[in-house]
Design an enzyme around this catalytic site. Sequence first.
Site, PDB file in Angstrom:
ATOM      1  N   ASP A  72       0.822  -1.215   0.000  1.00 41.61           N
ATOM      2  CA  ASP A  72       0.000   0.000   0.000  1.00 41.61           C
ATOM      3  C   ASP A  72       0.855   1.263   0.000  1.00 41.61           C
ATOM      4  O   ASP A  72       2.078   1.213   0.144  1.00 41.61           O
ATOM      5  CB  ASP A  72      -0.953   0.001   1.211  1.00 41.61           C
ATOM      6  CG  ASP A  72      -0.284  -0.515   2.496  1.00 41.61           C
ATOM      7  OD1 ASP A  72       0.958  -0.449   2.578  1.00 41.61           O
ATOM      8  OD2 ASP A  72      -0.988  -0.967   3.397  1.00 41.61           O
ATOM      9  N   HIS A 143      -7.146  -5.137  10.188  1.00 39.20           N
ATOM     10  CA  HIS A 143      -7.046  -4.884   8.746  1.00 39.20           C
ATOM     11  C   HIS A 143      -5.710  -5.361   8.210  1.00 39.20           C
ATOM     12  O   HIS A 143      -4.678  -5.250   8.880  1.00 39.20           O
ATOM     13  CB  HIS A 143      -7.308  -3.409   8.399  1.00 39.20           C
ATOM     14  CG  HIS A 143      -6.216  -2.465   8.774  1.00 39.20           C
ATOM     15  ND1 HIS A 143      -6.360  -1.504   9.750  1.00 39.20           N
ATOM     16  CD2 HIS A 143      -4.955  -2.292   8.296  1.00 39.20           C
ATOM     17  CE1 HIS A 143      -5.249  -0.800   9.851  1.00 39.20           C
ATOM     18  NE2 HIS A 143      -4.372  -1.270   8.986  1.00 39.20           N
ATOM     19  N   GLU A 148      -9.661  -2.012   5.382  1.00 36.06           N
ATOM     20  CA  GLU A 148     -10.315  -1.672   6.644  1.00 36.06           C
ATOM     21  C   GLU A 148     -11.550  -2.539   6.881  1.00 36.06           C
ATOM     22  O   GLU A 148     -12.036  -3.192   5.952  1.00 36.06           O
ATOM     23  CB  GLU A 148     -10.718  -0.193   6.588  1.00 36.06           C
ATOM     24  CG  GLU A 148      -9.561   0.774   6.373  1.00 36.06           C
ATOM     25  CD  GLU A 148      -8.694   0.961   7.618  1.00 36.06           C
ATOM     26  OE1 GLU A 148      -8.705   0.087   8.505  1.00 36.06           O
ATOM     27  OE2 GLU A 148      -8.003   1.991   7.703  1.00 36.06           O
TER      28      GLU A 148
HETATM   29  N1  LIG Z   1      -1.247  -0.103   5.982  1.00 36.42           N
HETATM   30  C1  LIG Z   1      -0.469  -0.459   7.101  1.00 36.42           C
HETATM   31  C2  LIG Z   1      -0.625  -1.937   7.319  1.00 36.42           C
HETATM   32  O1  LIG Z   1      -0.093  -2.631   6.206  1.00 36.42           O
HETATM   33  C3  LIG Z   1       0.092  -2.330   8.582  1.00 36.42           C
HETATM   34  O2  LIG Z   1      -0.010  -3.710   8.751  1.00 36.42           O
HETATM   35  C4  LIG Z   1      -0.534  -1.594   9.735  1.00 36.42           C
HETATM   36  C5  LIG Z   1       0.031  -1.989  11.062  1.00 36.42           C
HETATM   37  O3  LIG Z   1       1.110  -1.230  11.411  1.00 36.42           O
HETATM   38  P1  LIG Z   1       2.075  -1.566  12.598  1.00 36.42           P
HETATM   39  O4  LIG Z   1       2.864  -2.741  12.147  1.00 36.42           O
HETATM   40  O5  LIG Z   1       2.896  -0.349  12.745  1.00 36.42           O
HETATM   41  O6  LIG Z   1       1.232  -1.872  13.768  1.00 36.42           O
HETATM   42  O7  LIG Z   1      -0.319  -0.216   9.517  1.00 36.42           O
HETATM   43  C6  LIG Z   1      -0.853   0.326   8.337  1.00 36.42           C
HETATM   44  O8  LIG Z   1      -2.217   0.425   8.476  1.00 36.42           O
END
Ligand SMILES: N[C@@H]1[C@@H](O)[C@H](O)[C@@H](COP(=O)(O)O)O[C@@H]1O
Length: 341
Positions: A72, A143, A148
């Site tokens: 993304d 998600h 989402e």
């Molecule tokens: N789009 C990204 C996701 O791909 C990721 O998995 C999520 C969790 O982030 P973190 O690993 O910092 O908790 O953050 C964002 O939303």
Amino acid sequence: MRLIIRQDYDEVSSYVAHYVKERINQFQPTPERPFVLGLPTGSSPIGVYAKLVDLHRIGQISFKNVITFNMDEYVGLPRNHPESYHSFMWNHLFKHVDINMKHVHILDGNATDLDEECRRFEALIARVGGIELFLGGIGPDGHIAFNEPGSSLTSRTRVKTLAYETIIANARFFEGDVTKVPKLALTVGVATVMDAREVLVVITGAHKSIALAKCIEEGVNHMWTVSAMQMHPKGLIVCDEDATLELHVKTVKYFKSIEHVHQSLIGPHNLGLQGNLLRSMKDTDENTGKRRKLFLGTVLNDDREPRAASVSSSSSNEEPPKSTEPKKNGDTGGWKRKLES
Ligand SMILES: N[C@@H]1[C@@H](O)[C@H](O)[C@@H](COP(=O)(O)O)O[C@@H]1O
């Protein structure tokens, strides 16, 4: 789906980095047959990338024949913004390894036609024959990528409006200011991830324990999009102890026992790459000429004595070692006890 539980973030990162290394090395990628890897951002994979960089530095992994697709990217954030996913990937992985930057694919959140950019991305994935291994992380609301709650489980790459919970969660990267967090993103769809031949999701921290429980113990549900993993033929979640807080004790014990049995079969230093056990085993024991049989996943000789399989993950074509030395008595007894209980 397999669930691998490790003590903490560091152990999770180490496990996943070695897993990726083994998968790429076993694949033996070439320019004609590259390894296609899907990649996430966020704090979850930072440790994995750091360890992959270390493994690269000591010559254990090369990204020369690896093609990557990121999950993304924010819409409207300049590519060189420190919090863009372009910057993230460059700083944490790409600038430290031998990847050809022409092999790197990250959605362009500044494209004039965002829908066209998403179609282009899907077409590129198809053109290289699909993704071999998709690594992922999740948000506290379960998600995957930016799919989402309520996202279609058959979704493809598209523009998404971010949930308020995600905006709050990601504000930590924007000086804690929710107004600075982009409200739109481009993201691969749930189906884009699930199309990969293997999916590995990293889940760490108590704040993700409800999402993990929903994913493992409840049904497939668009409100917890990571639960689509249940429908994947080769899904693996690697989590830490904190993330298991909301799981039933029974569930945790179940997955730990499965891993224990698996490791006993393939050896303590083997990561148990899925599918390798059966691929690596030969039907006949070269030393005794007897046919091996699989019984409840245990390798048995004809005399039905359970013993460790002579397999290695280093190469699926590798001959099993010649030695037929049984495991130490204690080990074998343990095996028997476990199988009988
Ligand atoms: N789009 C990204 C996701 O791909 C990721 O998995 C999520 C969790 O982030 P973190 O690993 O910092 O908790 O953050 C964002 O939303």
